[in-house]
Design a protein around this motif. Structure first.
Motif, PDB file in Angstrom:
ATOM      1  N   ALA A   4      54.736 -47.241   5.350  1.00 20.94           N
ATOM      2  CA  ALA A   4      53.385 -47.857   5.827  1.00 20.94           C
ATOM      3  C   ALA A   4      52.561 -48.293   4.614  1.00 20.94           C
ATOM      4  O   ALA A   4      53.080 -48.323   3.636  1.00 20.94           O
ATOM      5  N   ARG A   5      52.300 -49.326   5.078  1.00 22.54           N
ATOM      6  CA  ARG A   5      51.450 -50.153   4.062  1.00 22.54           C
ATOM      7  C   ARG A   5      49.959 -50.295   4.759  1.00 22.54           C
ATOM      8  O   ARG A   5      50.126 -50.429   5.636  1.00 22.54           O
ATOM      9  N   ILE A   6      48.991 -49.622   4.571  1.00 19.46           N
ATOM     10  CA  ILE A   6      47.966 -49.639   4.564  1.00 19.46           C
ATOM     11  C   ILE A   6      46.761 -50.600   4.225  1.00 19.46           C
ATOM     12  O   ILE A   6      46.326 -50.120   3.155  1.00 19.46           O
TER      13      ILE A   6
ATOM     14  N   GLY B  92      35.115 -53.501  -1.375  1.00 16.99           N
ATOM     15  CA  GLY B  92      35.944 -54.747  -0.575  1.00 16.99           C
ATOM     16  C   GLY B  92      37.584 -54.210  -0.543  1.00 16.99           C
ATOM     17  O   GLY B  92      37.944 -53.794  -0.100  1.00 16.99           O
ATOM     18  N   PRO B  93      38.171 -55.584  -0.436  1.00 15.75           N
ATOM     19  CA  PRO B  93      39.648 -55.216   0.397  1.00 15.75           C
ATOM     20  C   PRO B  93      40.082 -53.951  -0.374  1.00 15.75           C
ATOM     21  O   PRO B  93      40.386 -54.316  -1.710  1.00 15.75           O
ATOM     22  N   GLN B  94      41.166 -53.276   0.820  1.00 16.41           N
ATOM     23  CA  GLN B  94      41.874 -51.992  -0.070  1.00 16.41           C
ATOM     24  C   GLN B  94      43.410 -52.448  -0.143  1.00 16.41           C
ATOM     25  O   GLN B  94      43.477 -52.697   1.302  1.00 16.41           O
TER      26      GLN B  94
ATOM     27  N   VAL C 187      30.198 -42.615   4.646  1.00 18.42           N
ATOM     28  CA  VAL C 187      29.639 -43.179   2.866  1.00 18.42           C
ATOM     29  C   VAL C 187      30.125 -42.061   2.378  1.00 18.42           C
ATOM     30  O   VAL C 187      29.293 -40.962   2.375  1.00 18.42           O
ATOM     31  N   ARG C 188      30.800 -41.849   0.897  1.00 16.11           N
ATOM     32  CA  ARG C 188      31.412 -40.806  -0.087  1.00 16.11           C
ATOM     33  C   ARG C 188      31.006 -41.983  -1.315  1.00 16.11           C
ATOM     34  O   ARG C 188      31.536 -42.916  -1.513  1.00 16.11           O
ATOM     35  N   GLY C 189      31.318 -41.150  -2.244  1.00 16.64           N
ATOM     36  CA  GLY C 189      32.268 -41.216  -3.661  1.00 16.64           C
ATOM     37  C   GLY C 189      33.444 -41.986  -3.520  1.00 16.64           C
ATOM     38  O   GLY C 189      34.131 -41.836  -3.076  1.00 16.64           O
ATOM     39  N   ALA C 190      33.325 -42.581  -4.792  1.00 15.76           N
ATOM     40  CA  ALA C 190      35.373 -43.792  -5.154  1.00 15.76           C
ATOM     41  C   ALA C 190      35.689 -42.911  -5.180  1.00 15.76           C
ATOM     42  O   ALA C 190      37.038 -43.387  -5.295  1.00 15.76           O
ATOM     43  N   ASP C 191      35.658 -41.419  -5.823  1.00 13.93           N
ATOM     44  CA  ASP C 191      36.839 -40.436  -5.702  1.00 13.93           C
ATOM     45  C   ASP C 191      37.545 -40.583  -4.751  1.00 13.93           C
ATOM     46  O   ASP C 191      38.179 -39.906  -5.277  1.00 13.93           O
ATOM     47  N   LEU C 192      36.912 -40.524  -3.202  1.00 14.86           N
ATOM     48  CA  LEU C 192      37.959 -40.210  -2.321  1.00 14.86           C
ATOM     49  C   LEU C 192      38.593 -41.908  -1.787  1.00 14.86           C
ATOM     50  O   LEU C 192      39.539 -41.757  -0.476  1.00 14.86           O
ATOM     51  N   LEU C 193      38.842 -42.716  -2.691  1.00 11.81           N
ATOM     52  CA  LEU C 193      39.300 -44.582  -1.988  1.00 11.81           C
ATOM     53  C   LEU C 193      40.534 -43.899  -2.165  1.00 11.81           C
ATOM     54  O   LEU C 193      40.844 -45.034  -1.202  1.00 11.81           O
TER      55      LEU C 193
ATOM     56  N   HIS D 133      34.572 -47.657   5.978  1.00 13.55           N
ATOM     57  CA  HIS D 133      34.609 -47.057   5.113  1.00 13.55           C
ATOM     58  C   HIS D 133      33.693 -47.907   3.989  1.00 13.55           C
ATOM     59  O   HIS D 133      33.507 -48.780   3.418  1.00 13.55           O
ATOM     60  N   ALA D 134      32.723 -46.947   3.188  1.00 15.43           N
ATOM     61  CA  ALA D 134      31.872 -47.443   1.784  1.00 15.43           C
ATOM     62  C   ALA D 134      32.413 -46.017   0.919  1.00 15.43           C
ATOM     63  O   ALA D 134      31.547 -45.403   1.223  1.00 15.43           O
ATOM     64  N   HIS D 135      32.929 -46.818  -0.345  1.00 18.24           N
ATOM     65  CA  HIS D 135      32.855 -45.296  -1.287  1.00 18.24           C
ATOM     66  C   HIS D 135      31.872 -46.047  -1.920  1.00 18.24           C
ATOM     67  O   HIS D 135      31.566 -47.671  -2.940  1.00 18.24           O
ATOM     68  N   LEU D 136      30.734 -45.312  -2.720  1.00 13.73           N
ATOM     69  CA  LEU D 136      29.677 -45.286  -3.711  1.00 13.73           C
ATOM     70  C   LEU D 136      30.672 -45.157  -4.666  1.00 13.73           C
ATOM     71  O   LEU D 136      31.337 -44.817  -4.954  1.00 13.73           O
ATOM     72  N   PRO D 137      30.007 -45.909  -5.804  1.00 12.96           N
ATOM     73  CA  PRO D 137      30.111 -46.021  -7.590  1.00 12.96           C
ATOM     74  C   PRO D 137      30.684 -44.334  -7.863  1.00 12.96           C
ATOM     75  O   PRO D 137      28.806 -43.998  -7.249  1.00 12.96           O
ATOM     76  N   LEU D 138      30.847 -43.896  -8.624  1.00 20.68           N
ATOM     77  CA  LEU D 138      30.968 -42.455  -8.927  1.00 20.68           C
ATOM     78  C   LEU D 138      30.414 -42.654  -9.908  1.00 20.68           C
ATOM     79  O   LEU D 138      29.632 -43.399 -11.022  1.00 20.68           O
ATOM     80  N   VAL D 139      28.908 -41.373 -10.637  1.00 24.67           N
ATOM     81  CA  VAL D 139      28.166 -41.005 -11.558  1.00 24.67           C
ATOM     82  C   VAL D 139      29.445 -40.361 -12.949  1.00 24.67           C
ATOM     83  O   VAL D 139      29.442 -39.081 -12.618  1.00 24.67           O
TER      84      VAL D 139
END
Ligand SMILES: [Zn+2]
Length: 293
Positions: free
Chosen positions: A134-136, A144-146, A185-191, A211-217
Motif C-alpha cells: 500500500a502507498r497512501i 499539503g500533499p502527503q 483537525v488535530r496536531g501535526a504529530d499525528l500526520l 484532514h487538517a494537521h495544525l502546527p505543533l506547539v
C-alpha cells in the motif's frame, strides 16, 4: 454532508497549551461550518492514564467555552465494537496474529516485515495489519500533499495489542466512522499516523474524512509540549490569556473581550482558516510567554 469535527484527548495529564490549540482549531473549523464538535476521551491506555485527568480535561475545556455537542465517548467502554472491526479485518485476510517481540524486529529496523519473525505463541499474541504494498497519498488542508509507503516506512503495524487492548490506530478509525466525523483537525504529530488510518478506513469500508494537521506547539527549548510538563498546563481559573495566545498561535487576531464567550464569539466571526500557519511546528513561548506560565 455537514461538518462534524472532534477533539480526542488522552487522559494522561492536565490540558496543556498544545492540546488547547488543537481543541480550539477543531472547534473553530466546525463552528465556522455550522457543524458539530464532539469530544472523545481516548482512554485505552490504562498504564498511562492519570486518575481524574479525564474529568479535569473536560472541566478545563468547559472553562474555555469548549463543550461537546454530544455525550463524550469513552474508548474504554467500546472494546466490543473494536473487536468486531478486528474480526472483520481477520475474516478479510487483513489482520493476523503475531508474537514477535521488539528485539525480534530489531534486525528489520523495528519494522515488522510481511511475515512473522518469531514462532507463533498462542498465549498473548498481538494482531497486526497486513499493509502489503500500500502507498497512501492524501491532501492535508494545512500540510499539503502527503504520501507514505507503508511497507518500508511503517511495516505491518499492531491493531490489537498483546495486553488485550485495542491499538490506537484501529480505535480512532472505528470511532471516527461511528461518530460520522467528516473533518479531522488535530496536531501535526499525528500526520504520520494518517496513512495507516486511511488504509484501515479503506479495508473496513469507512468513508475517509478530510484532514487538517495544525502546527505543533514547541516550548522554548524547541521540544514538543508534553502533557507531562505540568507547568505548561493551561489555567482553567484564568482562561483568557491562554485563549488569546491559542488564537494568536492559530494565526487569528483575538479581539478584545472580557469574557471567554465574547472572545470566542468574535474569534468565530472573524475566523480565517487561511491564516493558520502552514508549518509542521512553531515556537509558542516567544509569543505567548505570559499564557504559558
Ligand atoms: Zn510477527
Amino acid at each position: 454532508m455537514s461538518h462534524r469535527g472532534r477533539f480526542a484527548p488522552s487522559p494522561t495529564g492536565r490540558l496543556h497549551f498544545g492540546s488547547l490549540v488543537a481543541a480550539l482549531g477543531s472547534w473553530l473549523s466546525a463552528r465556522a461550518a455550522d457543524g458539530a464538535w464532539i469530544v472523545r476521551m481516548e482512554d485505552l491506555d490504562h498504564e498511562r492514564e492519570v486518575p481524574g485527568a479525564a474529568d479535569d480535561i473536560l472541566r478545563t475545556l468547559e472553562a474555555f467555552g469548549l463543550a461537546s455537542d454530544e455525550p463524550v465517548m469513552r474508548q474504554s467502554q467500546r472494546t466490543d465494537v473494536y473487536a468486531e472491526a478486528l474480526a472483520l479485518l481477520e475474516r478479510n485476510g487483513h489482520a493476523y496474529r503475531c508474537s514477535c517481540s521488539r528485539s525480534d524486529l530489531e534486525p528489520f529496523g523495528g519494522l515488522h516485515p510481511a511475515t512473522c519473525v518469531a514462532a507463533p505463541d498462542a498465549r498473548h499474541p498481538a494482531w497486526r495489519l497486513r499493509v502489503g504494498n500500500a502507498r497512501i497519498a492524501f491532501d492535508d488542508a494545512l500540510q499539503g500533499p502527503q504520501a507514505q509507503e507503508l511497507a518500508t516506512e511503517v511495516g505491518d503495524f499492531v491493531v490489537w495489542r498483546s495486553d488485550g487492548a485495542c491499538a490506537y490506530q484501529l480505535a480512532v478509525v472505528v470511532d471516527d466512522a461511528a461518530q460520522r466525523i467528516t473533518d479531522v483537525v488535530r496536531g501535526a504529530d499525528l500526520l504520520d499516523s494518517t496513512p495507516r488510518q486511511i488504509l484501515l478506513q479503506r479495508m473496513l469500508g469507512y468513508p475517509q474524512p478530510r484532514h487538517a494537521h495544525l502546527p505543533l506547539v514547541l516550548g522554548a527549548d524547541g521540544r514538543k509540549l508534553s502533557k507531562h510538563e505540568a507547568a505548561l498546563a493551561v489555567d482553567a481559573a484564568d482562561p483568557l490569556p491562554a485563549l488569546r495566545a491559542a488564537l494568536r498561535f492559530l494565526g487569528q487576531r483575538p479581539a478584545p473581550g472580557d469574557s471567554v464567550d465574547a472572545v470566542l464569539d468574535r474569534a468565530l466571526r472573524a475566523f480565517d482558516p487561511r491564516a493558520i500557519p502552514r508549518a509542521h511546528e512553531l515556537f509558542a513561548a516567544a509569543r505567548n510567554d505570559s499564557a504559558l506560565r
